[in-house]
Enzyme design. Structure first.
Site, PDB file in Angstrom:
ATOM      1  CB  SER A   1      -0.043   3.053 -10.669  1.00 38.65           C
ATOM      2  OG  SER A   1      -0.962   2.017 -10.383  1.00 38.65           O
TER       3      SER A   1
ATOM      4  CG  HIS B   1      -1.483   2.579  -5.720  1.00 40.02           C
ATOM      5  ND1 HIS B   1      -2.777   2.896  -6.074  1.00 40.02           N
ATOM      6  CD2 HIS B   1      -0.851   2.279  -6.873  1.00 40.02           C
ATOM      7  CE1 HIS B   1      -2.925   2.800  -7.389  1.00 40.02           C
ATOM      8  NE2 HIS B   1      -1.771   2.415  -7.901  1.00 40.02           N
TER       9      HIS B   1
ATOM     10  CG  ASP C   1      -4.776   3.750  -3.370  1.00 39.76           C
ATOM     11  OD1 ASP C   1      -4.754   2.518  -3.558  1.00 39.76           O
ATOM     12  OD2 ASP C   1      -3.931   4.521  -3.855  1.00 39.76           O
TER      13      ASP C   1
END
Length: 517
Positions: free
Chosen positions: A239, A489, A486
């Protein structure tokens, strides 16, 4: 001029003593004989001094000539080496990291709910489950001392190279202009990844990476598209590879709006096209590069662990290599869960396990092995273009504090970390070192085989270790992932855009295009 040289020069320029007129007489006075003998002695001394002075001058001129020839030859050799080997990186001095590790399985749980609904142009083609067999690689030792990369003017696998700009070392400095694009001007930015829409502090947008001793130019969408005109580029990885592709889409869309060409059912393989420049941009999903299958629990359901086959690569991405001009590979974060390593059809060890009679080989060992296998597969890909250039983007850490994804972890910093706040003992630097050494190994093999495929590094590890302020945290659409933070990312726009500034510099070195103002 040396005093002895000056004395000799003055002597050679002095008038000669007058000679006596000849006499027909065979006898001469004692006075005349003495005068003649004295003149002869003085003349001999003058001649000797002139000869010595001439020899010394000749020696000096010869020495100057020889050194000028050697200097010119050395300079030519350096220039030629720089032109021949253009893709090279080097390790940093030191080994810091600030990452706090993911709880095994939580990254997967955070990623899985993020599935974009199908669109009319979606191709439902499924990826092939086949894999590619690889020769066994029993050794994971680094290159022999003396062949690894050195600081500054470096020797990479025995080839002398001078970097035009070492972008791995530097610091983040204020950038009052802000990013090239915003969350409102990027037409391809998914809503759930819109950090600013969901309350992210905008302070993280006003920084730029300043390498030591040189500049990393601001990203130019027009120049990038000019460099890659008629080419195909793929981001290969997990990702975070997709994160980089999303960033590049936002950057390039400021010059040309891309066309969405292909997406698989899980939105893990994507293809975009920029028709005005005939440029194709792709994302290819792979967690480990190697063929891997989830470990099943007692009820037959997949767990967060994987069986990773070190001697086989997944065809999901290798089958898509033909036709590419550039490949950017990355990864490492999926190895922090409990995984089992296979080779020759049997388990040979594990990562992060605590099982009797099973050796924990460590994350760095597993990362080194799969990176080596991936680079070797690219190097010998029969259907790939001869000039395929592959860049490995180095490991980037998370910045969870006081917990992890679902256990109260957060990343609420509002400015980059200072260098003194970066730890020097974390595994992140070990992973980065393994990646760089394997690229050096692949480059050496390509050089010895006289191949035209090139390998390079996008060394972003230090830069991203300092950007604890650039993650979404809790600033995203909670309909996609509930009760999670998160800190792995990166927000768009944000620090991840620097990866593509670095990529542009590397591409421009091997595929020059006129500067676009």
């Amino acid at each position: 001029m040396h005093p002895s040289d000056k004395t000799a020069e003055q002597a050679s320029m002095a008038p000669l003593p007058p000679t006596s007129p000849s006499s027909p007489s065979t006898t001469a006075s004692p006075r005349l004989l003495h005068s003649s003998s004295s003149s002869s002695s003085e003349w001999s001394a003058v001649v000797q001094r002139n000869v010595k002075s001439s020899l010394l001058l000749l020696l000096v001129l010869s020495t100057v000539f020889v050194f000028s020839v050697l200097y010119s030859s050395h300079g030519f050799g350096s220039t030629a080496a720089e032109e021949v080997v253009e893709l090279t990186r080097r390790p940093l001095v030191g080994d810091p990291d600030v990452s706090t590790r993911l709880v095994p399985g939580e990254e997967e749980r955070a990623d899985e709910p993020v599935v974009v609904p199908a669109e009319n142009n979606v191709n439902q083609e499924q990826s092939s489950p086949a894999e590619i067999s690889l020769p066994s690689a029993n050794s994971s030792s680094p290159p022999t001392p003396g062949t690894a990369e050195r600081t500054g003017e470096q020797s990479v696998v025995g080839v002398r190279v001078e970097e035009r700009c070492d972008m791995s070392l530097g610091k983040w400095v204020r950038e009052p202009r802000g990013p090239v694009y915003t969350n409102l001007t990027c037409p391809t930015l998914p809503d759930f990844k819109n950090c600013q829409k969901y309350g992210k502090d905008p302070g993280h947008l006003f920084w730029r990476w300043q390498p030591d001793g040189c500049d990393l130019p601001r990203f130019s969408p027009e120049r990038f598209l000019a460099v890659v005109r008629g080419k195909r580029l793929a981001f290969i990885g997990d990702s975070l590879a997709r994160n980089q592709m999303d960033s590049l889409l936002c950057l390039l869309s400021q010059a040309e709006t891309p066309t969405d060409v292909y997406r698989d059912a899980l939105d893990r393989f994507r293809t975009w096209h920029f028709p005005a420049h005939d440029f194709t941009l792709m994302a290819m999903w792979t967690e480990f590069y190697a063929h891997a299958v989830p470990v099943l629990d007692a009820g037959g359901k997949p767990t967060a662990s994987f069986d990773i086959h070190l001697d086989r690569l997944s065809a999901n991405w290798t089958s898509r290599l033909p036709g590419l001009d550039y490949a950017v590979i990355s990864g490492g974060n999926w190895f922090f869960r409990v995984n089992y390593l296979w080779e020759g059809g049997r388990r040979v060890g594990c990562v992060n396990c605590r099982e009797a009679n099973l050796t924990n080989l460590g994350i760095a060992y597993a990362v080194r092995r799969v990176v080596r296998a991936a680079l070797e597969a690219i190097a010998r890909c029969r259907g790939c273009k001869p000039g395929l250039a592959t860049f490995l983007r180095t490991y980037t850490p998370d910045h969870f504090e006081h917990g992890s994804w679902f256990s109260g972890g957060y990343c609420n910093r509002t400015r980059p970390l200072e260098e003194g706040e970066v730890s020097s003992g974390s595994i992140g630097w070990e992973l980065r070192r393994a990646q760089i050494e394997e690229v050096a190994r692949a480059r050496e093999a390509a050089a010895s085989a006289a191949g035209s495929r090139r390998f390079g590094v996008l060394d972003v590890t230090k830069a991203m270790m300092l950007r604890a302020d650039g993650h979404p945290g809790g600033h995203y659409d909670k309909r996609w992932v509930r009760n999670a933070s998160d800190c792995l990312h990166w927000c768009l726009p944000g620090p991840v855009d620097m990866w593509n500034e670095m990529l542009l510099q590397r591409l421009a070195q091997i595929s020059p295009a006129p500067l676009v103002r």
